[in-house]
Design a protein around this motif. Structure first.
Motif, PDB file in Angstrom:
ATOM      1  N   LEU B 213       0.830  -1.212   0.000  1.00 46.92           N
ATOM      2  CA  LEU B 213       0.000   0.000   0.000  1.00 46.92           C
ATOM      3  C   LEU B 213       0.861   1.257   0.000  1.00 46.92           C
ATOM      4  O   LEU B 213       0.583   2.217  -0.731  1.00 46.92           O
ATOM      5  CB  LEU B 213      -0.933   0.009   1.215  1.00 46.92           C
ATOM      6  N   SER B 214       1.915   1.254   0.795  1.00 47.03           N
ATOM      7  CA  SER B 214       2.765   2.450   0.873  1.00 47.03           C
ATOM      8  C   SER B 214       3.410   2.738  -0.479  1.00 47.03           C
ATOM      9  O   SER B 214       3.460   3.884  -0.934  1.00 47.03           O
ATOM     10  CB  SER B 214       3.834   2.276   1.954  1.00 47.03           C
ATOM     11  N   TYR B 215       3.880   1.676  -1.151  1.00 48.66           N
ATOM     12  CA  TYR B 215       4.483   1.847  -2.474  1.00 48.66           C
ATOM     13  C   TYR B 215       3.471   2.434  -3.458  1.00 48.66           C
ATOM     14  O   TYR B 215       3.747   3.409  -4.166  1.00 48.66           O
ATOM     15  CB  TYR B 215       5.006   0.496  -2.982  1.00 48.66           C
ATOM     16  N   VAL B 216       2.290   1.856  -3.462  1.00 52.55           N
ATOM     17  CA  VAL B 216       1.268   2.252  -4.432  1.00 52.55           C
ATOM     18  C   VAL B 216       0.740   3.665  -4.145  1.00 52.55           C
ATOM     19  O   VAL B 216       0.459   4.447  -5.059  1.00 52.55           O
ATOM     20  CB  VAL B 216       0.133   1.200  -4.416  1.00 52.55           C
ATOM     21  N   THR B 217       0.633   4.015  -2.866  1.00 48.35           N
ATOM     22  CA  THR B 217       0.083   5.329  -2.494  1.00 48.35           C
ATOM     23  C   THR B 217       0.924   6.468  -3.055  1.00 48.35           C
ATOM     24  O   THR B 217       0.393   7.467  -3.542  1.00 48.35           O
ATOM     25  CB  THR B 217       0.001   5.440  -0.954  1.00 48.35           C
ATOM     26  N   ASP B 218       2.248   6.299  -3.010  1.00 47.36           N
ATOM     27  CA  ASP B 218       3.138   7.357  -3.498  1.00 47.36           C
ATOM     28  C   ASP B 218       2.887   7.711  -4.952  1.00 47.36           C
ATOM     29  O   ASP B 218       3.042   8.873  -5.350  1.00 47.36           O
ATOM     30  CB  ASP B 218       4.605   6.915  -3.354  1.00 47.36           C
ATOM     31  N   ILE B 219       2.531   6.730  -5.762  1.00 49.01           N
ATOM     32  CA  ILE B 219       2.385   6.990  -7.200  1.00 49.01           C
ATOM     33  C   ILE B 219       0.921   7.116  -7.620  1.00 49.01           C
ATOM     34  O   ILE B 219       0.628   7.250  -8.806  1.00 49.01           O
ATOM     35  CB  ILE B 219       3.100   5.901  -8.038  1.00 49.01           C
ATOM     36  N   THR B 220       0.013   7.101  -6.643  1.00 46.11           N
ATOM     37  CA  THR B 220      -1.412   7.251  -6.994  1.00 46.11           C
ATOM     38  C   THR B 220      -2.059   8.334  -6.123  1.00 46.11           C
ATOM     39  O   THR B 220      -2.117   9.478  -6.521  1.00 46.11           O
ATOM     40  CB  THR B 220      -2.150   5.904  -6.838  1.00 46.11           C
ATOM     41  N   PHE B 221      -2.470   7.975  -4.914  1.00 48.16           N
ATOM     42  CA  PHE B 221      -3.178   8.959  -4.068  1.00 48.16           C
ATOM     43  C   PHE B 221      -2.321  10.182  -3.778  1.00 48.16           C
ATOM     44  O   PHE B 221      -2.828  11.297  -3.690  1.00 48.16           O
ATOM     45  CB  PHE B 221      -3.618   8.311  -2.749  1.00 48.16           C
ATOM     46  N   ASN B 222      -1.022   9.993  -3.620  1.00 50.55           N
ATOM     47  CA  ASN B 222      -0.159  11.139  -3.334  1.00 50.55           C
ATOM     48  C   ASN B 222       0.237  11.907  -4.583  1.00 50.55           C
ATOM     49  O   ASN B 222       0.998  12.871  -4.511  1.00 50.55           O
ATOM     50  CB  ASN B 222       1.095  10.691  -2.574  1.00 50.55           C
ATOM     51  N   ALA B 223      -0.265  11.505  -5.737  1.00 45.71           N
ATOM     52  CA  ALA B 223       0.058  12.196  -6.990  1.00 45.71           C
ATOM     53  C   ALA B 223      -1.140  12.968  -7.526  1.00 45.71           C
ATOM     54  O   ALA B 223      -1.154  13.362  -8.679  1.00 45.71           O
ATOM     55  CB  ALA B 223       0.557  11.196  -8.030  1.00 45.71           C
ATOM     56  N   ILE B 224      -2.129  13.209  -6.675  1.00 40.60           N
ATOM     57  CA  ILE B 224      -3.265  14.017  -7.124  1.00 40.60           C
ATOM     58  C   ILE B 224      -3.342  15.285  -6.303  1.00 40.60           C
ATOM     59  O   ILE B 224      -2.887  15.344  -5.171  1.00 40.60           O
ATOM     60  CB  ILE B 224      -4.611  13.261  -7.036  1.00 40.60           C
ATOM     61  N   THR B 225      -3.916  16.309  -6.900  1.00 41.74           N
ATOM     62  CA  THR B 225      -4.123  17.558  -6.176  1.00 41.74           C
ATOM     63  C   THR B 225      -5.338  18.250  -6.735  1.00 41.74           C
ATOM     64  O   THR B 225      -5.559  18.263  -7.942  1.00 41.74           O
ATOM     65  CB  THR B 225      -2.892  18.478  -6.257  1.00 41.74           C
ATOM     66  N   VAL B 306       0.262  20.582 -12.288  1.00 43.03           N
ATOM     67  CA  VAL B 306      -1.163  20.273 -12.210  1.00 43.03           C
ATOM     68  C   VAL B 306      -1.824  21.030 -11.063  1.00 43.03           C
ATOM     69  O   VAL B 306      -3.043  21.180 -11.040  1.00 43.03           O
ATOM     70  CB  VAL B 306      -1.360  18.740 -12.107  1.00 43.03           C
ATOM     71  N   GLY B 307      -1.013  21.533 -10.121  1.00 49.13           N
ATOM     72  CA  GLY B 307      -1.552  22.279  -8.994  1.00 49.13           C
ATOM     73  C   GLY B 307      -1.566  23.781  -9.192  1.00 49.13           C
ATOM     74  O   GLY B 307      -2.108  24.514  -8.367  1.00 49.13           O
ATOM     75  N   SER B 308      -0.966  24.281 -10.272  1.00 55.84           N
ATOM     76  CA  SER B 308      -0.898  25.730 -10.496  1.00 55.84           C
ATOM     77  C   SER B 308      -2.277  26.295 -10.806  1.00 55.84           C
ATOM     78  O   SER B 308      -2.921  25.905 -11.782  1.00 55.84           O
ATOM     79  CB  SER B 308       0.039  26.019 -11.674  1.00 55.84           C
ATOM     80  N   PRO B 309      -2.752  27.249  -9.991  1.00 55.26           N
ATOM     81  CA  PRO B 309      -4.063  27.858 -10.269  1.00 55.26           C
ATOM     82  C   PRO B 309      -4.124  28.469 -11.668  1.00 55.26           C
ATOM     83  O   PRO B 309      -5.188  28.464 -12.298  1.00 55.26           O
ATOM     84  CB  PRO B 309      -4.178  28.942  -9.194  1.00 55.26           C
ATOM     85  N   LEU B 310      -2.991  28.984 -12.149  1.00 54.83           N
ATOM     86  CA  LEU B 310      -3.003  29.617 -13.470  1.00 54.83           C
ATOM     87  C   LEU B 310      -3.104  28.572 -14.580  1.00 54.83           C
ATOM     88  O   LEU B 310      -3.763  28.803 -15.589  1.00 54.83           O
ATOM     89  CB  LEU B 310      -1.760  30.490 -13.638  1.00 54.83           C
ATOM     90  N   VAL B 311      -2.455  27.424 -14.400  1.00 57.80           N
ATOM     91  CA  VAL B 311      -2.605  26.342 -15.381  1.00 57.80           C
ATOM     92  C   VAL B 311      -4.044  25.825 -15.335  1.00 57.80           C
ATOM     93  O   VAL B 311      -4.686  25.611 -16.367  1.00 57.80           O
ATOM     94  CB  VAL B 311      -1.606  25.196 -15.094  1.00 57.80           C
TER      95      VAL B 311
END
Lengths: 406, 406
Positions: B213-225, B306-311
């Protein structure tokens, strides 16, 4: 901050310090609004600058850094709005150098003494023709009208000019420090589509001027945020031409602090004006943090709170949603004592020692309806103290930025 | 990612893995919508969890961490929406423990095997009465309807349920992994008002489950904003009850990778669904970065863009404003070779080796009108590769968050 020896001057005029002239006009980079400006000192001035920390730096930044770091004197700066001349490759650098040379030819000043600043759309090649055609009609003068022309010509999505000026006395001589700035989007910490120009007739060498500017920038320009985006073009330049005739200022001078204080209030006024005029903003938000481990962490917490989109939208909606404030404190990365956190909005306590406190929603709505909203946070971890400024997040921010280029 | 041995199962049902039952209902924490849910395994399951990194952690986080880290088995979890039970002081912890005990009494399971998750408004004391009154009417079942009730009862400002399921084969046995999640605001890296529940009948010990789970979280849930705000309540829980009957999974097991791949696609589907349903969002934005110094820096760049308000506002406005993308790359803090940066939107190259490339605005507008927008960035500094997902910033985000509590 304004001490007995630092006085605000009514009226706003970047040409108030002795020996400065300014001009601004519409040359055709933009459709209608003013877009070309010049600021000139009668004599070469000591110069200090702070620049964007973005790894992508616009061409004019490179040119101006060269003046600040190598020439170490500046006598004039040419500024355009409408095109940032950023991400324009080798052609961009040639264009920025050409702008520098055009100003040099017009003013009969060596090009190495001339800075260049640009703001506007990123990634479009500069059009030099309007500048070449416009420059002969640009006549720097020391009057208020010319100062206003300059202040207007540097704006992009700004809705108002940002000007301020203060005086102080050093060695019995009156010193004036005046500033003008632009910026309303891509505003974040370490500068962002933010241009600031500060003039003073103080006598001070460039090294000491840089020392004062760097100190002041950390607690003013670097403490504001609109949207967290850091631009490619941010620049603050201070020119000090020495015409007030004081003894050269150094930290050892007994009145050094007067100068720093005056520069501080000029920079703070400009920074707050930029935050308040954030794209689409209806309110200025000030966050003051006490009890952090140190001042740096206090500013970090303050900036995280004032930069939170959820806090910003809550303030826009006059919603006293302190849960979003405490959540932002929590993810700031700073050390906090969760059981000692206290939060106030407009002086009304909402959280004390980590626990909710009953408050009047009606009273809070009245507080949140004001044009300036103050949030106080205490985190019980030390003696650190700091401020940050920002603005609310509104429909108009989205509207402005969804269609900037069109 | 879906290999021959990992298959998507049509239909979405968190009770598909053997031995799981679910239920969801309206008990009265919210005005009308479902707000109380239970997920139960027939037998105590191995458990793994990842939790918010916010320094301010809600009371149910503390209770559930105790189950994951100390009991190291979980048999059920009780979830409510409408109130986050965060920043509620000592009373909040007592309330979360009371919810755990209420579920224990109802299910006749030891309280130490029961997790608690809450999502909703921060800083309001929980109302236990609706839960006490509602629980007798909550009957966990293994059917699709009950799974949908559960998926609906955990939502707050979400506009759609988020469900997915995959199967794989280990030791000749079919293994199913199913997941459901909620979350649409305060979504950022390290979890945020995000709840995820993943069930599987795989046989695996808790320690190995946590590793996967820790491995997968880094590249999925922790990669969204969505908005950069990290919540006080984020939780992802995986329960593995072993009823599929495979040999216990460890990294040494020849089919270990099948399990990790299946968990990866389940987590990625849920993460993308959360990003796509970001508050007010009309589009999913995917940023893929190549050529960073390492994978971590690649994800950092991807998340900054992907997190930039201007983008985000530019994508909303169908404006191919790549200057904002390159500016975000520049302020990400990652190492980049400015003269090697390449940017594509929807496969159309806009910047190559740091210089603008001519492109058809009309074509780009068509690309930006799609519901999913892909941005590719290459930064020429190494072999690092990573993805991040987010959404556009719209009027509706402001509208939703300016009035959340009212």
């Amino acid at each position: 901050m304004t001490t007995a020896t630092v006085k605000k001057i009514v009226g706003t005029n970047i040409t108030s310090p002795k020996g400065f002239k300014a001009a601004g006009m519409h040359c055709g980079i933009k459709h209608k609004k003013k877009d070309l400006a010049l600021l000139v000192s009668d004599v070469p001035a000591s110069v200090a600058g702070v620049f964007t920390t973005n790894a992508i730096q616009a061409a004019p930044i490179k040119v101006t850094k060269d003046v600040v770091y190598h020439t170490q004197k500046m006598q004039a700066i040419i500024v355009n709005s409408g095109n940032a001349n950023a991400c324009t490759g080798k052609q961009g650098l040639l264009d920025a150098q050409a702008m520098q040379q055009l100003a040099a030819d017009k003013l009969q000043i060596d090009a190495s003494l001339i800075g260049v600043a640009s703001t506007g759309v990123i990634g479009e090649v500069m059009k030099l023709a309007p500048i070449i055609q416009g420059l002969p009609n640009l006549t720097p003068k020391a009057d208020l009208e010319s100062a206003i022309d300059f202040a207007q010509a540097i704006l992009t999505t700004d809705t108002v000019m940002k000007n301020t000026q203060y005086s102080t006395v050093i060695d019995g001589k009156e010193i004036i420090i005046a500033g003008t700035a632009k910026g309303s989007g891509m505003i974040e910490p370490n500068m962002a589509t933010m241009l600031g120009f500060i003039t003073t007739d103080a006598n001070i060498e460039s090294a000491e001027l840089q020392q004062a500017l760097s100190y002041v920038t950390d607690i003013t320009f670097n403490a504001i945020t609109v949207d967290g985006d850091t631009s490619t073009n941010d620049t603050v330049i201070v020119m000090a031409n020495g015409l007030a005739g004081n003894e050269s200022l150094t930290p050892q001078h007994p009145e050094w602090q007067n100068f720093v204080d005056a520069l501080h209030v000029v920079a703070q006024d400009l920074a707050k004006a930029i935050a308040k005029d954030g794209e689409g903003a209806t309110k200025l938000i000030e966050v003051e943090v006490k009890g952090a481990v140190n001042d740096e962490e206090a500013r970090k917490i303050a900036k995280t709170v004032v930069g939170s989109p959820l806090v910003k939208t809550a303030v826009f909606g006059c919603d006293a949603n302190w849960g979003r404030i405490i959540a932002a404190v929590g993810y700031s990365g700073a050390t906090v004592d969760v059981d000692a956190i206290t939060i106030q909005i407009g002086g009304t306590t909402m959280v004390e020692n980590g626990e909710p406190v009953a408050f009047s929603e009606e009273k809070l709505i009245d507080i949140l309806k004001q044009q300036e909203v103050k949030i106080d946070v205490s985190v019980g971890a030390g003696e650190g103290h700091g401020h940050a400024w920002g603005c609310d997040l509104t429909y108009d921010y989205v509207q402005i930025n969804a269609s900037y280029r069109s």
